[in-house]
Design an enzyme around this catalytic site. Structure first.
Site, PDB file in Angstrom:
ATOM      1  N   VAL A 160      -6.934   7.908  -0.901  1.00 53.21           N
ATOM      2  CA  VAL A 160      -6.821   6.449  -0.964  1.00 53.21           C
ATOM      3  C   VAL A 160      -7.701   5.922   0.160  1.00 53.21           C
ATOM      4  O   VAL A 160      -7.491   6.241   1.334  1.00 53.21           O
ATOM      5  CB  VAL A 160      -5.361   5.995  -0.801  1.00 53.21           C
ATOM      6  CG1 VAL A 160      -5.283   4.478  -0.729  1.00 53.21           C
ATOM      7  CG2 VAL A 160      -4.516   6.506  -1.962  1.00 53.21           C
ATOM      8  N   SER A 161      -8.703   5.143  -0.195  1.00 53.60           N
ATOM      9  CA  SER A 161      -9.717   4.725   0.776  1.00 53.60           C
ATOM     10  C   SER A 161      -9.127   3.838   1.865  1.00 53.60           C
ATOM     11  O   SER A 161      -8.072   3.217   1.696  1.00 53.60           O
ATOM     12  CB  SER A 161     -10.849   3.973   0.069  1.00 53.60           C
ATOM     13  OG  SER A 161     -11.510   4.808  -0.855  1.00 53.60           O
ATOM     14  N   ALA A 162      -9.839   3.772   2.985  1.00 51.13           N
ATOM     15  CA  ALA A 162      -9.428   2.920   4.094  1.00 51.13           C
ATOM     16  C   ALA A 162      -9.401   1.460   3.649  1.00 51.13           C
ATOM     17  O   ALA A 162     -10.310   1.003   2.937  1.00 51.13           O
ATOM     18  CB  ALA A 162     -10.386   3.085   5.273  1.00 51.13           C
ATOM     19  N   PRO A 163      -8.384   0.700   4.049  1.00 52.05           N
ATOM     20  CA  PRO A 163      -8.299  -0.704   3.624  1.00 52.05           C
ATOM     21  C   PRO A 163      -9.542  -1.529   3.934  1.00 52.05           C
ATOM     22  O   PRO A 163      -9.937  -2.377   3.129  1.00 52.05           O
ATOM     23  CB  PRO A 163      -7.069  -1.211   4.388  1.00 52.05           C
ATOM     24  CG  PRO A 163      -6.200   0.000   4.532  1.00 52.05           C
ATOM     25  CD  PRO A 163      -7.166   1.129   4.764  1.00 52.05           C
ATOM     26  N   ARG A 206       0.822  -1.217   0.000  1.00 47.38           N
ATOM     27  CA  ARG A 206       0.000   0.000   0.000  1.00 47.38           C
ATOM     28  C   ARG A 206       0.857   1.269   0.000  1.00 47.38           C
ATOM     29  O   ARG A 206       0.435   2.304  -0.533  1.00 47.38           O
ATOM     30  CB  ARG A 206      -0.944  -0.012   1.211  1.00 47.38           C
ATOM     31  CG  ARG A 206      -2.006   1.093   1.181  1.00 47.38           C
ATOM     32  CD  ARG A 206      -3.056   0.844   2.248  1.00 47.38           C
ATOM     33  NE  ARG A 206      -4.149   1.800   2.173  1.00 47.38           N
ATOM     34  CZ  ARG A 206      -4.349   2.801   3.020  1.00 47.38           C
ATOM     35  NH1 ARG A 206      -3.495   2.986   4.027  1.00 47.38           N
ATOM     36  NH2 ARG A 206      -5.374   3.616   2.888  1.00 47.38           N
TER      37      ARG A 206
END
Length: 411
Positions: free
Chosen positions: A79-82, A47
């Site tokens: 970048v979205s939360a995992p 990531r």
């Protein structure tokens, strides 16, 4: 402490691998990842390569990371939360050989999709912002995937017709509607996953074809995304009322913010429903959606507890109002008497329209009686031009694009 820019980002490090493994294991333990293929894709996709200039430990936190803001500080891209990336992939279920369209670029999710569809598949990612797509290309290049993902600059509301049909379409920006173009570009057995605004509520839904010109789905995971820009920009509006008080509404309905502010500035009185729930039961997302379905006038009331004495709930409270009677009623809770970790739903009325409060209380009781513990509503989506008489019964969502109806199955 070192950031990505301080090291050779093309070479995985032991520290990055350890942080990524810890993240993926936590997502598995929390039930966010259940598919072994999705877990493998996460493990194979560092990531931090998609978060340059971010501290390495920050890159592997289970939280979103902003990547651009406008001059007023509003978020333009992230970048979205995992955990949310994982849930979307679980909804999408991409398979080897699939052709996938991603609407909203960031790079990280596209890289995961590429791992999942393999060499026999194809991934196209499109975004309206050239700065976003250029950044996505740079990050994919660092991950060795520049030629493996096609990145386009354009309005995602139009999709990317040249490579249609797509087995999977994943929208990674908050959408106000289901665009007819997306349905037209979806394969007959395809899946569309979209974070949709439903009367101002952000919910993740997965749709699949039900028949000619008809798609159905659900899911209803609460989520927040950067809003779409361009032709499909959201009509959801947030209005400032009194100090520390705001209301979020779907902009297709008229609202007089000054009148509502005056109503909420008056004394309120509570009505209690007798509907009790456990602290860990997680009822609120579906209760809010239920009220958004049954109330003709609906919004979400948001307050700052340091500035307002209104008895609202964390994250926003369903509210309804009657402009003619000058009254408003919003949902609240109180601890259940003599029962630990139990709470009772109720309604706070401002004004003298007691019928408004009682009707809202009865809506809560109806949810408890007929829908509690059940999966929730079904979203029906139809091709543009479909006769309303041919659609399912339920709440027709007043949105542009493909017609949508929200139906709660009968008990």
């Amino acid at each position: 402490m070192k950031t990505v820019s301080d090291r050779d980002v093309t070479e995985p490090t032991a520290e990055a691998s350890e942080l990524n493994e810890h993240l993926v294991s936590a997502l598995e333990q929390a039930g966010r990842i259940t598919d072994p293929e999705i877990a493998a894709a996460f493990r194979a996709t560092p990531r931090h390569l998609f978060l340059p200039h971010i501290e390495l430990s920050e890159a592997y936190k289970d939280d979103y990371q902003p990547t651009d803001r406008d001059g007023a500080g509003r978020l333009l891209s992230s970048v979205s939360a995992p955990w949310l990336v994982a849930q979307m992939l679980e909804y999408l279920r991409p398979r080897p050989g699939n052709s996938v369209l991603e609407i909203g670029s960031g790079g990280y999710n596209a890289a995961l999709l590429r791992r999942l569809v393999g060499d026999a598949g194809a991934v196209t990612s499109i975004d309206i912002d050239p700065a976003v797509t250029e950044r996505a290309r740079r990050c994919l290049r660092a991950a060795g995937l520049e030629s493996a993902v096609r990145v386009l600059t354009g309005d995602g509301a139009h999709g990317a017709a040249d490579a249609a049909p797509y087995d999977r379409i994943e929208v990674t920006v908050q959408a106000a509607a289901i665009e007819q173009t997306w349905l037209d570009q979806l394969a007959p057995d395809g899946v569309l996953v979209v974070p949709l605004r439903v009367r101002g509520l952000g919910r993740l839904v997965a749709l699949a074809p039900e028949g000619a010109g008809h798609w159905t789905g659900g899911g209803w995971l609460p989520c927040g995304f950067v809003a779409m820009r361009g032709e499909a920009a959201s009509s959801t509006r947030t209005h400032a009322l009194n100090p520390g008080v705001r209301v979020r509404v779907d902009g297709t309905r008229p609202l007089d913010p000054d009148a509502l502010a005056k109503v909420l500035d008056s004394a309120g009185s509570a009505r209690w429903s007798g509907v009790e729930v456990g602290a860990g039961e997680g009822t609120r997302p579906l209760v809010d959606l239920w009220l958004a379905t049954v109330l003709d006038t609906f919004g979400t009331l948001l307050t700052d507890p340091q500035k307002s004495a209104l008895r609202t709930l964390p994250g926003g409270t369903p509210i309804t109002w009657n402009a003619d009677s000058g009254a408003a009623a919003y949902v609240t809770m109180r601890p259940a008497q003599g029962r630990r970790e139990r709470y009772e739903y109720g309604v706070v009325l401002h004004g003298e329209d007691h019928a408004l409060a009682e009707a809202t209380v009865e809506n809560l009781r109806e949810w408890d009686r007929d829908h509690r513990g059940r999966p929730g509503p079904v979203l029906h989506v139809y091709s543009e031009g479909t006769d309303r008489a041919a659609m399912a019964p339920g709440r027709a969502l007043e949105r542009p694009g493909a017609p949508m109806v929200l139906t709660w199955p009968k008990p």
